[in-house]
Scaffold this motif. Structure first.
Motif, mmCIF file in Angstrom:
data_model
loop_
_atom_site.group_PDB
_atom_site.id
_atom_site.type_symbol
_atom_site.label_atom_id
_atom_site.label_comp_id
_atom_site.label_asym_id
_atom_site.label_seq_id
_atom_site.Cartn_x
_atom_site.Cartn_y
_atom_site.Cartn_z
ATOM 1 N N ILE A 72 35.193 77.050 22.682
ATOM 2 C CA ILE A 72 36.556 77.468 22.335
ATOM 3 C C ILE A 72 37.632 76.434 22.685
ATOM 4 C CG2 ILE A 72 36.035 79.928 22.509
ATOM 5 C CD1 ILE A 72 37.488 79.868 25.268
ATOM 6 N N GLU A 73 37.247 75.335 23.357
ATOM 7 C CA GLU A 73 38.237 74.357 23.792
ATOM 8 C C GLU A 73 37.875 72.946 23.346
ATOM 9 O OE1 GLU A 73 39.884 76.196 27.975
ATOM 10 O OE2 GLU A 73 37.900 75.266 28.016
ATOM 11 N N ASP A 74 38.920 72.153 23.104
ATOM 12 C CA ASP A 74 38.797 70.720 22.867
ATOM 13 C C ASP A 74 39.336 70.004 24.101
ATOM 14 O OD1 ASP A 74 37.858 70.920 20.189
ATOM 15 O OD2 ASP A 74 39.915 71.159 19.471
ATOM 16 N N PHE A 75 38.916 68.768 24.298
ATOM 17 C CA PHE A 75 39.481 67.998 25.406
ATOM 18 C C PHE A 75 39.727 66.561 24.974
ATOM 19 C CE2 PHE A 75 34.891 67.489 25.908
ATOM 20 C CZ PHE A 75 34.765 66.127 26.154
ATOM 21 N N GLU A 76 40.669 65.932 25.676
ATOM 22 C CA GLU A 76 40.967 64.515 25.508
ATOM 23 C C GLU A 76 40.900 63.863 26.879
ATOM 24 O OE1 GLU A 76 44.685 63.579 23.716
ATOM 25 O OE2 GLU A 76 44.238 64.645 21.863
ATOM 26 N N VAL A 77 40.359 62.662 26.926
ATOM 27 C CA VAL A 77 40.276 61.892 28.160
ATOM 28 C C VAL A 77 41.089 60.633 27.958
ATOM 29 C CG1 VAL A 77 38.739 60.640 29.716
ATOM 30 C CG2 VAL A 77 37.971 62.790 28.682
ATOM 31 N N HIS A 78 41.980 60.331 28.907
ATOM 32 C CA HIS A 78 42.685 59.057 28.848
ATOM 33 C C HIS A 78 42.934 58.533 30.251
ATOM 34 C CE1 HIS A 78 46.021 61.991 28.930
ATOM 35 N NE2 HIS A 78 46.659 61.069 29.587
ATOM 36 N N VAL A 79 43.074 57.237 30.334
ATOM 37 C CA VAL A 79 43.293 56.565 31.613
ATOM 38 C C VAL A 79 44.791 56.541 31.866
ATOM 39 C CG1 VAL A 79 42.981 54.443 32.908
ATOM 40 C CG2 VAL A 79 41.229 55.175 31.279
#
Length: 84
Positions: A72-79
């Motif tokens: 049910i969720e999306d995620f984004e990873v960033h520095v």
């Protein structure tokens, strides 16, 4: 040391009752012109040592297996820049 941020949001097709509640409260508080609100989560991970592609891949795995529900969720990873 590096700081990595993981932002987790409900997928667009998933209803967001908390976001709808905030959206409904805004006009009552005198804030107009907001057409939609979505609620999410933010995680900040401080990584010891150099942030290599392997370590960044591990953060993606952490986000997928622990920090989010991929159904049910999306995620984004960033520095992020480390302050100080």
């Amino acid at each position: 040391m590096a700081r990595v941020v993981v932002d987790v949001m409900l997928k667009p097709e998933i209803l967001d009752p908390q976001g709808k509640a905030v959206q409904g409260a805004l006009p009552r508080l005198g804030f107009d012109g907001v057409s939609a609100v979505r609620q999410g989560k933010r995680f900040e991970l401080e990584i010891d040592g150099e942030l290599t592609s392997t370590r960044l891949a591990q953060v993606h795995e952490i986000a997928e297996k622990l920090l989010s529900n991929p159904v049910i969720e999306d995620f984004e990873v960033h520095v992020a820049e480390v302050e100080g």
